[in-house]
Write a protein that holds these residues in place. Structure first.
Motif, mmCIF file in Angstrom:
data_model
loop_
_atom_site.group_PDB
_atom_site.id
_atom_site.type_symbol
_atom_site.label_atom_id
_atom_site.label_comp_id
_atom_site.label_asym_id
_atom_site.label_seq_id
_atom_site.Cartn_x
_atom_site.Cartn_y
_atom_site.Cartn_z
ATOM 1 N N UNK A 1 24.902 -13.662 -3.888
ATOM 2 C CA UNK A 1 24.930 -12.497 -4.763
ATOM 3 C C UNK A 1 24.689 -11.189 -4.003
ATOM 4 N N UNK A 2 23.927 -11.260 -2.929
ATOM 5 C CA UNK A 2 23.683 -10.059 -2.127
ATOM 6 C C UNK A 2 24.993 -9.551 -1.540
ATOM 7 N N UNK A 3 25.803 -10.457 -0.998
ATOM 8 C CA UNK A 3 27.102 -10.064 -0.464
ATOM 9 C C UNK A 3 28.025 -9.572 -1.569
ATOM 10 N N UNK A 4 27.949 -10.210 -2.745
ATOM 11 C CA UNK A 4 28.833 -9.835 -3.845
ATOM 12 C C UNK A 4 28.613 -8.384 -4.272
ATOM 13 N N UNK A 5 27.361 -7.974 -4.450
ATOM 14 C CA UNK A 5 27.115 -6.598 -4.883
ATOM 15 C C UNK A 5 27.471 -5.621 -3.765
ATOM 16 N N UNK B 1 37.887 0.443 -9.309
ATOM 17 C CA UNK B 1 36.963 0.026 -10.363
ATOM 18 C C UNK B 1 36.594 -1.421 -10.074
ATOM 19 N N UNK B 2 35.307 -1.635 -9.775
ATOM 20 C CA UNK B 2 34.865 -2.918 -9.243
ATOM 21 C C UNK B 2 33.628 -3.396 -9.988
ATOM 22 N N UNK B 3 33.477 -4.720 -10.113
ATOM 23 C CA UNK B 3 32.319 -5.255 -10.838
ATOM 24 C C UNK B 3 31.953 -6.634 -10.307
ATOM 25 N N UNK B 4 30.767 -7.073 -10.704
ATOM 26 C CA UNK B 4 30.333 -8.444 -10.453
ATOM 27 C C UNK B 4 29.761 -9.009 -11.749
ATOM 28 N N UNK C 1 18.798 -14.768 -11.664
ATOM 29 C CA UNK C 1 18.545 -14.996 -10.233
ATOM 30 C C UNK C 1 19.417 -14.133 -9.332
ATOM 31 N N UNK C 2 20.652 -13.870 -9.759
ATOM 32 C CA UNK C 2 21.531 -13.015 -8.976
ATOM 33 C C UNK C 2 21.053 -11.577 -8.958
ATOM 34 N N UNK C 3 20.561 -11.093 -10.102
ATOM 35 C CA UNK C 3 20.019 -9.731 -10.169
ATOM 36 C C UNK C 3 18.853 -9.592 -9.186
ATOM 37 N N UNK C 4 18.020 -10.619 -9.110
ATOM 38 C CA UNK C 4 16.876 -10.577 -8.190
ATOM 39 C C UNK C 4 17.337 -10.360 -6.755
ATOM 40 N N UNK C 5 18.389 -11.050 -6.351
ATOM 41 C CA UNK C 5 18.890 -10.928 -4.987
ATOM 42 C C UNK C 5 19.577 -9.588 -4.731
ATOM 43 N N UNK C 6 20.105 -8.972 -5.755
ATOM 44 C CA UNK C 6 20.876 -7.739 -5.586
ATOM 45 C C UNK C 6 20.019 -6.481 -5.514
ATOM 46 N N UNK C 7 18.730 -6.600 -5.717
ATOM 47 C CA UNK C 7 17.895 -5.416 -5.935
ATOM 48 C C UNK C 7 17.999 -4.352 -4.843
ATOM 49 N N UNK C 8 17.973 -4.753 -3.567
ATOM 50 C CA UNK C 8 17.974 -3.743 -2.502
ATOM 51 C C UNK C 8 19.250 -2.908 -2.532
ATOM 52 N N UNK D 1 28.978 1.276 -9.837
ATOM 53 C CA UNK D 1 29.032 -0.190 -9.750
ATOM 54 C C UNK D 1 28.754 -0.732 -11.147
ATOM 55 N N UNK D 2 29.478 -1.770 -11.540
ATOM 56 C CA UNK D 2 29.266 -2.399 -12.844
ATOM 57 C C UNK D 2 28.791 -3.824 -12.629
ATOM 58 N N UNK D 3 27.703 -4.180 -13.318
ATOM 59 C CA UNK D 3 27.115 -5.517 -13.211
ATOM 60 C C UNK D 3 27.047 -6.122 -14.609
ATOM 61 N N UNK D 4 27.730 -7.234 -14.810
ATOM 62 C CA UNK D 4 27.665 -7.966 -16.074
ATOM 63 C C UNK D 4 26.643 -9.077 -15.909
ATOM 64 N N UNK D 5 25.530 -8.938 -16.593
ATOM 65 C CA UNK D 5 24.421 -9.893 -16.495
ATOM 66 C C UNK D 5 24.388 -10.753 -17.756
ATOM 67 N N UNK D 6 24.806 -12.009 -17.633
ATOM 68 C CA UNK D 6 24.747 -12.952 -18.748
ATOM 69 C C UNK D 6 23.413 -13.677 -18.612
ATOM 70 N N UNK D 7 22.433 -13.251 -19.398
ATOM 71 C CA UNK D 7 21.056 -13.684 -19.198
ATOM 72 C C UNK D 7 20.844 -15.150 -19.576
ATOM 73 N N UNK D 8 19.925 -15.775 -18.843
ATOM 74 C CA UNK D 8 19.513 -17.147 -19.109
ATOM 75 C C UNK D 8 17.997 -17.221 -18.976
ATOM 76 N N UNK D 9 17.453 -18.407 -19.185
ATOM 77 C CA UNK D 9 15.999 -18.574 -19.153
ATOM 78 C C UNK D 9 15.496 -18.604 -17.714
ATOM 79 N N UNK D 10 14.483 -17.834 -17.420
ATOM 80 C CA UNK D 10 13.773 -17.836 -16.153
ATOM 81 C C UNK D 10 12.309 -18.111 -16.438
ATOM 82 N N UNK D 11 11.454 -17.900 -15.417
ATOM 83 C CA UNK D 11 11.747 -17.436 -14.058
ATOM 84 C C UNK D 11 12.244 -18.568 -13.158
#
Length: 607
Positions: free
Chosen positions: A268-272, A284-287, A292-299, A311-321
């Motif tokens: 996910x870091x490479x993807x963002x 126009x680009x998105x991921x 878990x992917x959001x966590x890796x993309x933070x920096x 940048x557009x990020x589509x976050x389909x949320x699931x149960x964590x942590x």
């Protein structure tokens, strides 16, 4: 049991990996094509096969789509969950089971009717291959339900032909299995059951679609041409659908050359990083990802925020942590996304509540991202993303033109004495940008380290703060451009209910029930962050508000407390976060006793 037309709930309990979802979906689609309001929830585990899975179908002529927690018909096909399934059957309801094996007497209830059909025995006698016997048992079950519920057989035949039109063998085996189950129940039981279906005309202007597919279509509509992602449940089908649509709509008609680029990154870091690079270059680009992917993309999200790159990020949320429960739904990424990255960052968030809004908000995300030159998150969830919803036909407006924001052309740059990347004009908070290579006067590089308003490197406190203060003003300005909250008021209401996303169906049904009992409450569904003025005004005009959300730590409530003048006393949490979609009962169990007590106390004072 009293007769009930187009108002009942059924639950199909099975084992993951047995092919049961296909048969359940057949029933759901047939009901939809009969014009009857219907909703379906596929509750499946994250393993390949073996663990319990359920498919819930609610039929409601009034259009309520939240989960029902008690079922008129329980189709119990998993011995591991018999006790639980029988318990959830409504008094006077029906238990449908495979009588190839005797049902344990301890499971029988005096107030539940049993429908035993020897499905396994019949399929073993009719079909030769072991795997085929398992799959066709589910289809035979569907055949029985068609008779019991009075489902239009012509519609079922049409659906089977559509799915297996070019596969004669599969079509014939499915038809044989459907007839097998249907013939048996007609011969041995009274059909239809007291609760059953009759044709309506409520779906003529609607479609059956899941949120991930609608999101992907919204990205195509918005003009997205670049996507990068790393596979993760429950968002992968977003990119699968985007690829399918691009293969159809993003090819040059004359040359056949693809006008799109979809990259599966190593993580996910490479993807963002790929998304930010493509957006910086003008695409126009998105991921698409999940928590878990959001966590890796933070920096890199912090880089895009500070360097002001769309940048557009589509976050389909699931149960964590952590890994959590990948195939369960939750709203646990609100705080993470609102302030993603280290240091002072604030992002634009959109909260769709249905596939129709997934389509609309996906397109809106790209416009906002380029208008404000910043990352934009669209936060869906597994329930919206992976379940089929009856939704209005998507509105594709051919006059739509993307809002690309302030992008200077070569001619505009040549007319300027000097271009300063982070120096806005006319008191606005958004500075114009350029695309690399357009002109030698433009910006070929962008800076993620400390910079001043001219784009030069700096570690001078005043210069740094000047840029950061403008970024905050820009974020606040966005509040006037994001989707406004949906507000519904009832006469005499002194208490409000606030929610977001997929909680809406359960919340609105609960409020209708309370209103019918003489307790009106107002309703607000928040559709975006930052919050605009109507959000705070709604809170202030009520004695207090219940905040309904699907996470443990009241993240929406926390955002409201941080970003508005609301106090803790004004916002009371209603938190349901076990991983399954909400029911109106979940809300009523918390809210109704408090309201009754307050009413009794008020009456005592008046008396």
């Amino acid at each position: 049991m009293q007769s009930s037309i187009n108002d009942f709930a059924i639950k199909l309990a099975n084992v993951n990996g047995s092919g049961s979802a296909s048969a359940s979906s057949l029933i759901m689609q047939a009901i939809f094509r009969m014009g009857v309001p219907v909703s379906g929830k596929n509750l499946f585990p994250s393993n390949i096969q073996g663990l319990p899975t359920w498919y819930e179908i609610r039929v409601n002529k009034n259009g309520y789509t939240a989960r029902a927690l008690n079922y008129d018909l329980m189709v119990a096909m998993n011995s591991q969950t018999y006790a639980r399934d029988v318990k959830e059957t409504r008094p006077g309801g029906y238990l449908f089971y495979d009588s190839s094996w005797p049902l344990d007497a301890s499971l029988l209830r005096d107030d539940v009717n049993c429908i035993g059909i020897p499905l396994a025995r019949m399929c073993n006698e009719t079909f030769r291959e072991p795997r085929e016997r398992v799959l066709m048992k589910n289809i035979a079950t569907a055949g029985a339900l068609i008779e019991l519920l009075n489902i239009d057989k012509a519609i079922v035949e049409e659906l089977v032909s559509e799915k297996y039109g070019r596969k004669k063998g599969l079509r014939e085996s499915n038809q044989k299995a459907l007839q097998l189950g249907g013939d048996y129940v007609r011969e041995h039981f009274k059909c239809p059951l007291p609760f059953h279906l009759e044709t309506m005309n409520e779906n003529s202007d609607k479609i059956l679609i899941d949120g991930n597919t609608a999101s992907a279509l919204g990205c195509v509509y918005a003009g997205a041409t670049v996507a990068a992602w790393y596979p993760i449940t429950p968002s992968t089908s977003t990119m699968d659908a985007f690829k399918m649509f691009c293969e159809k709509y993003r090819k040059d008609k004359e040359s056949g050359v693809n006008n799109y680029c979809i990259l599966q990154a190593e993580d996910e870091l490479a993807a963002i990083g790929m998304v930010i690079g493509a957006s910086w270059n003008g695409a126009r680009s998105f991921t698409s990802t999940s928590g878990p992917g959001i966590s890796l993309m933070n920096e890199l999200l912090g880089l895009a925020y500070y360097a002001e790159i769309p940048a557009v990020i589509i976050d389909v949320q699931r149960v964590g942590p952590s890994t959590g429960m990948p195939t369960r739904t939750q709203q646990g990424d609100l705080i993470t996304c609102a302030y993603a990255s280290h240091g002072d960052t604030k992002h634009i968030l959109l909260f769709p509540s249905s596939p129709a809004e997934c389509f609309e908000f996906a397109a809106k995300s790209f416009d906002l991202s380029e208008q404000f030159q910043t990352p934009v998150f669209m936060l869906s969830d597994l329930d919206i993303g992976m379940n089929d919803w009856v939704t209005p036909k998507l509105d594709w407006d051919d006059s739509y033109r993307p809002n690309r924001g302030k992008v200077l052309t070569a001619e505009q740059l040549e007319a300027m004495p000097k271009f300063n990347r982070y120096l806005p004009e006319n008191g606005t908070a958004v500075a114009a940008r350029t695309l690399p290579g357009v002109s030698s006067k433009g910006a070929f590089f962008t800076r993620g380290s400390g910079h001043n308003k001219f784009g030069g490197y700096t570690e001078v406190p005043d210069e740094y703060q000047e840029v950061m203060d403008r970024l905050l003003r820009k974020h606040k300005e966005a509040a006037g451009f994001v989707p406004a909250p949906i507000i519904e008021r009832r006469a005499g209401a002194r208490v409000g209910v606030i929610t977001l996303g997929g909680c809406e169906p359960a919340a609105k049904e609960a409020l209708d029930i309370l209103a019918a009992e003489g307790t009106p409450l107002d309703f607000m569904r928040i559709r975006a962050f930052p919050f605009d003025e109507p959000v705070e005004a709604f809170i202030m005009e009520h004695d207090y508000c219940w905040v309904v959300e699907q996470n443990r730590d009241a993240q929406l409530r926390s955002l409201l407390l941080i970003e508005t003048a609301a106090t803790k006393e004004q916002l009371r949490p209603v938190l349901i976060y076990g991983g399954f979609p909400l029911s109106a009962s979940h809300l009523l169990d918390v809210i109704a006793p408090v309201l009754r007590k307050e009413s009794e106390e008020l009456n005592a004072v008046h008396s």
